[in-house]
Design an enzyme around this catalytic site. Structure first.
Site: not given
Length: 246
Positions: A97, A131, A195
């Site tokens: 990320c 997002r 993640h």
């Protein structure tokens, strides 16, 4: 011959969103199950140590918020030459990320502030206020079995580049939610938005990192097989559930 891999864990005290430190624990455990010793160095901005990439086999850097990235960005810039040397020499590096973004040429945060980048790879990321938050399934481009990669993504950044990618998006958003691609692969550098953390859910990716590190250091290209029944059943269950609900 006793084998040992030197792993550098960079900034996990700051860049550890969604338990990215689990990537280090998984690497260490799967090495130990194969009687491969691991020597781990914790590297962060408040420790007065040098980034000794000449004697390093694997580097891990997790993800963080824009604030976390702003904290480490200048310190990371001071390691630019060493990281360039490591990538050029086929060193194994996994970036998640925010750290994936910082290896690029440009990163604009959601307020269009320019966050300093290493400018080591031709990547551009522009963050937006909305997002991309989702569990994610990829079909990997590494030729690995199983073909799928699973994880969790939560990022405002839209990332663009022309390198090879980690995989094709089957569920989720990926680099930019436009081209159906996720991540970046260049030599033994992997950048990804996954993640979760990535490696415990994907033992085949973990072994890919270990294998490439052993090949580079010892010219060994086979790994002692492990019984991954539990890990792969868990992986398959996640894939099936997400694809069914697609």
């Amino acid at each position: 011959m006793a084998m040992e891999l030197h792993i550098i864990d960079m900034y996990s005290d700051i860049l550890n969103v969604y338990g990215d430190i689990g990537n280090l624990q998984t690497l260490k455990q799967r090495c130990e199950w194969r009687d491969i010793n691991t020597n781990i160095t914790r590297f962060t901005k408040d420790k007065d140590i040098n980034l000794d990439v000449e004697n390093t086999d694997i580097i891990l850097i997790g993800g963080g918020s824009d604030y976390g990235q702003s904290i480490v960005s200048q310190h990371l810039l001071n390691q630019r030459n060493e990281l360039q040397e490591f990538i050029d020499d086929n060193g194994v590096i996994l970036t998640i990320c925010g750290s994936y973004q910082m290896f690029g040429n440009l990163y604009l945060d959601a307020n269009k502030n320019k966050i300093p980048c290493l400018e080591l790879l031709d990547i551009e990321t522009i963050s937006e206020k909305d997002r991309f938050i989702s569990n994610i399934v990829l079909e990997n481009n590494l030729g690995l079995n199983p073909e799928t990669i699973v994880g969790f993504e939560n990022h405002g950044g839209r990332t663009y580049h022309d390198y090879d990618t980690l995989g094709e998006v089957k569920v989720g958003f990926g680099n930019n939610n436009e081209d159906g691609k996720e991540g970046l692969v260049y030599k033994n550098f992997i950048g990804t938005y996954l993640h979760g953390p990535l490696l415990p859910k994907n033992p085949h990716i973990t072994d890919k990192l270990i294998s490439e590190a052993l090949k580079r250091k010892y010219d060994i290209d086979t790994l002692k097989p492990l019984d991954d029944t539990i890990e792969l059943n868990a992986h398959k269950k996640i894939v099936n559930r997400l694809l069914e609900n697609k």
